[in-house]
Motif scaffolding. Structure first.
Motif, short mmCIF file in Angstrom:
data_model
loop_
_atom_site.label_atom_id
_atom_site.label_comp_id
_atom_site.label_asym_id
_atom_site.label_seq_id
_atom_site.Cartn_x
_atom_site.Cartn_y
_atom_site.Cartn_z
N GLU A 14 12.36 1.11 2.94
CA GLU A 14 11.86 0.15 1.94
C GLU A 14 10.33 0.16 1.83
O GLU A 14 9.79 0.00 0.74
N VAL A 15 9.67 0.35 2.96
CA VAL A 15 8.20 0.36 2.95
C VAL A 15 7.67 1.75 2.59
O VAL A 15 6.79 1.90 1.75
N GLY A 16 8.21 2.77 3.26
CA GLY A 16 7.77 4.13 2.99
C GLY A 16 6.69 4.63 3.93
O GLY A 16 5.87 5.49 3.58
N ILE A 17 6.70 4.13 5.15
CA ILE A 17 5.73 4.56 6.16
C ILE A 17 5.95 6.04 6.50
O ILE A 17 7.09 6.49 6.63
N TYR A 18 4.84 6.77 6.66
CA TYR A 18 4.94 8.19 7.00
C TYR A 18 5.11 8.39 8.51
O TYR A 18 5.94 9.17 8.96
N PHE A 25 0.81 -1.21 0.00
CA PHE A 25 0.00 0.00 0.00
C PHE A 25 0.85 1.27 0.00
O PHE A 25 0.52 2.24 -0.68
N CYS A 26 1.93 1.27 0.74
CA CYS A 26 2.78 2.47 0.78
C CYS A 26 3.46 2.72 -0.56
O CYS A 26 3.64 3.88 -0.96
N GLN A 27 3.81 1.66 -1.26
CA GLN A 27 4.45 1.83 -2.56
C GLN A 27 3.43 2.20 -3.64
O GLN A 27 3.72 3.00 -4.53
#
Length: 348
Positions: A221-225, A184-186
């Motif tokens: 790698e995931v891109g969590i805010y 979802f983050c990507q």
């Protein structure tokens, strides 16, 4: 203390009486204006003077919601009239859409300007103040979640999202959750996506030696805010009674994970919820100070009574917890969370 917040504290504690005229207008406006979802997100969501609150509909409340001259108003306990707006959920939350054999709200729910993406049904934990344990423990498949999210995004202006799940049972399930975060983050890189999670490494809640590497993986790698890492209670005996699985992980690990998270994600990117009303206020405030000292944003969640978790509640307790917590946060140059005002609809 600001009068608008005092009113909010009373609305959270005692709810609001909906007049016949207001109900008639709301019934025409939306079939789901009175939310009946997770116990902390049920009621009517009101906005007045930049204050957001989800209040239960209660016939004997001293506060009323009325409708006159094409506008909604809150009548407070002093008889004063305050103009208000009602935030009604998007149409999909009527639950008429079925995806892969499940109602759409098993996958997503919209609250104010945020969508909650529910990755898991049920929970491996048995917290006594939470009704997640009543649902079957099962993963929602990514394709169903994505389809539901697309519908949610098409029906309302959503600013950000929260990846939410109960605790899982094993390391394999932890790996699966992480892959879902990444998906979802990507895919939705332009959306701020927060994650609610306990302390954890790649396959274990207690692998403290992996905490830093896992958090860096979430960032790079995931891109969590941002992260929500909820300690819930400060007193160890109360935690063991109400949240035995969280107590088994231990507050020390929670605080260590939060400390690393602040260091890796930065200030105002890490928050932690603590419940007001289950333990003595002095214990709650000790928890607030531990969080603020680490640079995390404490979030005061009023207890919504459920099962064995009835608490000792009052609007005055909510008001004092907010006042004292703001003083603590000021000392450490940190704000109470959530920093998003609309997301504060069910917090203090």
């Amino acid at each position: 203390m600001d009068r608008n917040f005092i009113i909010k504290a009373h609305l959270l504690y005692e709810g609001i009486k909906i007049s016949k005229e207001a109900k008639e207008v709301l019934d025409k406006k939306s079939k789901v204006w009175l939310m009946n979802d997770y116990i902390t997100c049920s009621g009517v969501t009101l906005v007045y003077n930049d204050e957001y609150v989800t209040a239960g509909a209660v016939d004997n409340s001293k506060f009323s919601l009325i409708y006159e001259n094409d506008s909604f108003y809150i009548i407070d306990d002093q008889g004063k009239k305050i103009k208000a707006d009602v935030i009604t959920p998007p149409e999909y939350m009527k639950d008429e859409v079925v995806i892969r054999g499940k109602p759409i709200t098993y996958y997503v729910n919209t609250y104010t300007d945020r969508v909650r993406i529910q990755l898991l049904g049920g929970c491996a934990n048995t917290c006594k103040f939470c009704n997640a344990k009543e649902f079957k423990y099962e993963f929602n498949d990514v394709e169903g979640l994505d389809q539901a999210l697309q519908i949610a995004l098409s029906q309302s202006e959503i600013r950000h999202a929260l990846l939410s799940s109960g605790n899982v049972k094993c390391g394999e399930d932890m790996r699966r959750l992480t892959e879902t975060y990444k998906y979802f983050c990507q895919k939705y890189k332009d959306m701020e996506i927060d994650l609610m999670t306990p302390p954890r490494g790649f396959e274990s809640y207690t692998a403290t030696e992996e905490y830093e590497d896992y958090l860096k993986y979430l960032r790079d790698e995931v891109g969590i805010y941002g992260l929500s890492i909820n300690i819930e209670l400060n007193d160890s005996k109360e935690l063991a009674f109400y949240c035995p699985e969280k107590a088994a992980i231990g507050q020390e690990r929670y605080l260590k994970f939060i400390e690393y998270a602040v260091k890796i994600l930065g200030k105002n990117k890490v928050r932690s919820l603590i419940i007001v009303g289950l333990e003595p206020l002095e214990e709650t405030l000790k928890g607030v100070e531990k969080l603020a000292k680490l640079g995390a944003n404490p979030v005061l969640s009023p207890l919504f009574p459920y099962g064995e978790a009835q608490g000792n509640l009052s609007a005055e307790l909510f008001i004092e917890s907010r006042r004292a917590s703001e003083e603590i946060c000021k000392k450490y140059d940190i704000f109470l969370g959530p920093l998003c005002k609309p997301c504060s609809h069910n917090t203090l």
